[in-house]
Enzyme design. Structure first.
Site, PDB file in Angstrom:
ATOM      1  N   ASP A 183       0.896  -1.060   0.231  1.00  0.00           N
ATOM      2  CA  ASP A 183       0.042   0.092  -0.125  1.00  0.00           C
ATOM      3  C   ASP A 183       0.928   1.155  -0.045  1.00  0.00           C
ATOM      4  O   ASP A 183       2.042   1.133   0.404  1.00  0.00           O
ATOM      5  CB  ASP A 183      -1.016   0.333   1.290  1.00  0.00           C
ATOM      6  CG  ASP A 183      -1.644  -1.191   1.378  1.00  0.00           C
ATOM      7  OD1 ASP A 183      -2.123  -1.865   0.281  1.00  0.00           O
ATOM      8  OD2 ASP A 183      -1.917  -1.417   2.667  1.00  0.00           O
TER       9      ASP A 183
HETATM   10  N1  URA Z   1      -0.903  -5.840   4.002  1.00  0.00           N
HETATM   11  C1  URA Z   1      -1.375  -4.777   4.133  1.00  0.00           C
HETATM   12  O1  URA Z   1      -2.492  -4.353   4.912  1.00  0.00           O
HETATM   13  N2  URA Z   1      -0.815  -3.668   3.343  1.00  0.00           N
HETATM   14  C2  URA Z   1       0.362  -3.962   2.626  1.00  0.00           C
HETATM   15  O2  URA Z   1       0.918  -3.252   1.965  1.00  0.00           O
HETATM   16  C3  URA Z   1       0.781  -5.061   2.828  1.00  0.00           C
HETATM   17  C4  URA Z   1       0.200  -6.204   3.670  1.00  0.00           C
END
Ligand code: URA
Length: 255
Positions: A112
């Site tokens: 993310d």
């Molecule tokens: N889990 C998440 O919530 N975000 C990420 O970027 C990777 C794993």
């Protein structure tokens, strides 16, 4: 008639050429961006003969990469970068961090925008497929800071598993690093990589995530790679990843 063994699925061929992942190639096909011998293909399931057929993506011929030109880099992604190749909102892209490289390396899976840490970027479609497919169960370790006190009961509930809208989720391992009334830190290892999985697992237990960092993928860590920088994976590391993938399970979708 050509023997079926010479044929390979169009999305696998595009990924093997290092254009993008198989999943993304399927999207490109449905968007009408792919042609075979001059004919636009926009249905799934088409197979091609790499020796005989000419495949174009966005009007450009794509071709298979020799083993020696397949490369993978390990990037320490900072917060604030998007791990897609394009962004309609024009936010910074992880590929901006290795913009000096002439070739196209696409991120293996997603972190993310607000997540930092270890992200592999590759032009090797086969490796990307193996790393992303849940069947191969590559371990991913996250360092998670949550708001509030995360105690032993919360850890027990996490280890028991939580219900998410796309099915149950359970860590392979999880442990508390420190717990305080304002914020707590824990580590968690998962074998799958569903969209926003860690954040959703924490939310299912009533915790909001303050920061999230991926610290490990299989045996690879961030050691020696500063935030915003990257390094090439070395041949023994690549061989090891392939060995782990082969140990995982047979790739029944491999053709
Ligand atoms: N889990 C998440 O919530 N975000 C990420 O970027 C990777 C794993």
């Amino acid at each position: 008639m050509e023997p079926d063994t010479d044929l390979i699925r169009l999305q696998k061929y595009i990924a093997d050429c290092g254009v993008t992942s198989r999943r993304r190639a399927e999207i490109m096909i449905s968007e009408g961006r792919v042609s075979v011998n001059g004919n636009i293909i926009n249905e799934q399931g088409v197979k091609i003969n790499p020796q005989a057929d000419q495949v174009k993506v966005d009007g450009k011929i794509v071709s298979l990469k020799a083993e020696s030109s397949r490369k993978t880099l390990l990037l320490h992604k900072p917060v604030g970068y998007v791990s897609t190749m394009e962004d309609p909102q024009n936010r910074p892209l992880v590929k901006d961090l290795y913009a000096d490289l002439k070739e196209r390396f696409y991120p293996v899976g997603r972190l993310d925008i607000n997540t930092s840490g270890l992200l592999l970027c590759t032009n090797d479609g086969e490796l990307a497929y193996q790393l992303m497919h849940p069947r191969f169960k590559f371990e991913k370790e996250y360092l998670i800071t949550v708001a509030g006190y995360f105690g032993i009961n919360d850890l027990t509930a996490l280890k028991r598993g939580v219900e998410l809208e796309d099915g149950p989720a359970q860590p392979l391992r999880a442990w508390i690093k420190q717990s305080h009334s304002r914020q707590s830190e824990l580590s968690m290892v998962i074998g799958e990589g569903r969209n926003r999985q860690v954040r959703r697992m924490m939310a299912a237990l009533g915790f909001s995530v303050i920061s999230l960092q991926r610290t490990r993928l299989a045996f690879l860590t961030l050691a020696g790679v500063k935030k915003g920088s990257w390094r090439w994976l070395q041949k023994p590391e690549l061989d090891n990843l392939r060995r782990l993938a082969e140990k995982g399970q047979d790739d029944k979708d491999g053709i």
